[in-house]
Design a protein around this motif. Structure first.
Motif, short mmCIF file in Angstrom:
data_model
loop_
_atom_site.label_atom_id
_atom_site.label_comp_id
_atom_site.label_asym_id
_atom_site.label_seq_id
_atom_site.Cartn_x
_atom_site.Cartn_y
_atom_site.Cartn_z
N GLU A 110 56.83 -96.49 6.05
CA GLU A 110 58.13 -95.88 6.29
C GLU A 110 58.94 -96.64 7.35
O GLU A 110 60.05 -96.22 7.70
N ASP A 111 58.40 -97.74 7.83
CA ASP A 111 59.07 -98.52 8.87
C ASP A 111 60.42 -99.06 8.37
O ASP A 111 60.48 -99.71 7.31
N ARG A 112 61.49 -98.81 9.11
CA ARG A 112 62.83 -99.24 8.71
C ARG A 112 62.93 -100.76 8.61
O ARG A 112 63.61 -101.29 7.73
N GLN A 113 62.26 -101.47 9.53
CA GLN A 113 62.33 -102.93 9.53
C GLN A 113 61.71 -103.51 8.26
O GLN A 113 62.18 -104.53 7.74
N LEU A 114 60.65 -102.88 7.78
CA LEU A 114 59.98 -103.32 6.56
C LEU A 114 60.95 -103.26 5.39
O LEU A 114 61.07 -104.22 4.61
N TRP A 115 61.67 -102.14 5.25
CA TRP A 115 62.60 -101.97 4.13
C TRP A 115 63.84 -102.84 4.32
O TRP A 115 64.45 -103.28 3.32
N LYS A 116 64.21 -103.09 5.55
CA LYS A 116 65.34 -103.99 5.81
C LYS A 116 65.00 -105.40 5.32
O LYS A 116 65.82 -106.05 4.66
N LYS A 117 63.81 -105.87 5.64
CA LYS A 117 63.38 -107.20 5.20
C LYS A 117 63.33 -107.28 3.68
O LYS A 117 63.69 -108.31 3.08
N LEU A 118 62.89 -106.18 3.05
CA LEU A 118 62.80 -106.17 1.59
C LEU A 118 64.20 -106.25 0.98
O LEU A 118 64.42 -106.96 -0.01
N HIS A 148 72.28 -94.51 11.57
CA HIS A 148 71.39 -95.63 11.26
C HIS A 148 71.43 -95.93 9.76
O HIS A 148 71.59 -95.03 8.94
N ILE A 149 71.26 -97.20 9.42
CA ILE A 149 71.20 -97.58 8.01
C ILE A 149 69.88 -97.14 7.42
O ILE A 149 68.82 -97.41 7.98
N GLU A 150 69.93 -96.45 6.30
CA GLU A 150 68.72 -95.99 5.60
C GLU A 150 68.28 -97.09 4.63
O GLU A 150 68.63 -97.09 3.45
N TRP A 151 67.49 -98.04 5.14
CA TRP A 151 67.15 -99.22 4.36
C TRP A 151 66.30 -98.90 3.14
O TRP A 151 66.44 -99.54 2.09
N LYS A 152 65.44 -97.92 3.25
CA LYS A 152 64.60 -97.56 2.10
C LYS A 152 65.47 -97.02 0.96
O LYS A 152 65.31 -97.42 -0.21
#
Length: 291
Positions: free
Chosen positions: A197-205, A226-230
């Protein structure tokens, strides 16, 4: 893996467009690739699915054919198509490798067949209607078998995923290129769920698959701003194609006019062989036979 001479140039200049594709198609015909079915039969994809690095490429190609090119296949090509599909399903049932990918393929194929069967007389469907009905029933059987597939739990007293330190688990998650794989792994343990659920992980994706200008068109913000990257990742997937990633792909050598698997290579006689090789995506392969 046999290698076949197919065309002189895979580069497509944007200003030439359709003309360039037509020229490439003419070269294909001179080398015996008059139809998609002939090319599909000659390239021995039946053997390619046994190689895990080529498996996803062949499945994607089958899926593209299911979506738009099924009616262009001859009777022989249809038989070969469904024989390969049968081997793929049996392989997944035996080794449990990527069942979700095959479920998506079968869903697209069954949807196409339902439309074609209902529209018999309005659309070109090569072969007896009863044969296609039997094929649809077979697909429904495959879908049920995959739905009932149970992953067997291996008894192993050695190191498990839960025993790995957090930084290693995090590193594993960052190596996935598909969001559904991240979600699936996150369901294994509470720790993996937290990491998934880490935001940085989904941002990178998102940054890996999509351009920054695409983010701006589909920006999703939380109540705190905040941006909801997922959520962004899955929203962007609906509008733009994600970057395709394969262990091994078909390549074309412009110098030798040879189509080959990259991992197999071929004895190119050019002074700088690597500069002559061009990757051929599944969609590009299909596009060559649309004219």
């Amino acid at each position: 893996m046999k290698k076949y001479s197919v065309m002189k140039n895979m580069n497509m200049h944007p200003k030439k467009g359709k003309r360039t594709i037509l020229e490439m198609t003419q070269i294909l015909k001179r080398h015996g690739y008059c139809t998609l079915g002939e090319a599909f039969n000659r390239l021995d994809f039946s053997s390619a699915i046994q190689d895990i690095r080529r498996f996803n490429y062949v499945v994607k190609l089958l899926q593209l054919i299911a979506k738009s090119q099924l009616t262009s296949l001859s009777g022989v090509a249809q038989k070969n198509y469904f024989n390969i599909l049968d081997k793929i399903v049996q392989k997944v049932l035996d080794d449990h490798h990527n069942p979700r990918l095959i479920k998506d393929l079968l869903q697209d194929l069954s949807s196409t067949l339902c439309i074609l069967i209902r529209g018999v007389g309005k659309s070109v469907l090569v072969g007896n209607i009863n044969i296609w009905i039997c094929r649809l029933e077979t697909i429904l059987t495959w879908q049920q078998q995959l739905q009932d597939l149970q992953m067997t739990k291996q008894v192993n007293n050695g190191l498990t995923l839960s025993d790995l330190p957090l930084h290693m688990l995090n590193n594993i998650l960052y190596r996935f290129s598909d969001g559904w794989d991240i979600i699936t792994l996150g369901q294994v343990t509470p720790t993996l769920y937290m990491l998934s659920e880490d935001r940085q992980l989904w941002k990178k994706l998102c940054q890996y698959h999509f351009a920054e200008k695409q983010f701006c068109r589909h920006l999703i913000l939380s109540e705190k701003g905040h941006i909801e990257w997922k959520l962004m990742y899955f929203a962007l997937k609906k509008h733009y194609p994600a970057k395709e990633q394969y262990g091994d792909t078909l390549h074309f050598c412009r110098h030798c006019s040879i189509l080959f698997w990259k991992d197999s290579g071929h004895p190119c006689t050019a002074a700088d062989p690597d500069s002559c090789f061009t990757p051929v995506s599944p969609q590009h392969f299909i596009d060559l036979f649309k004219f």
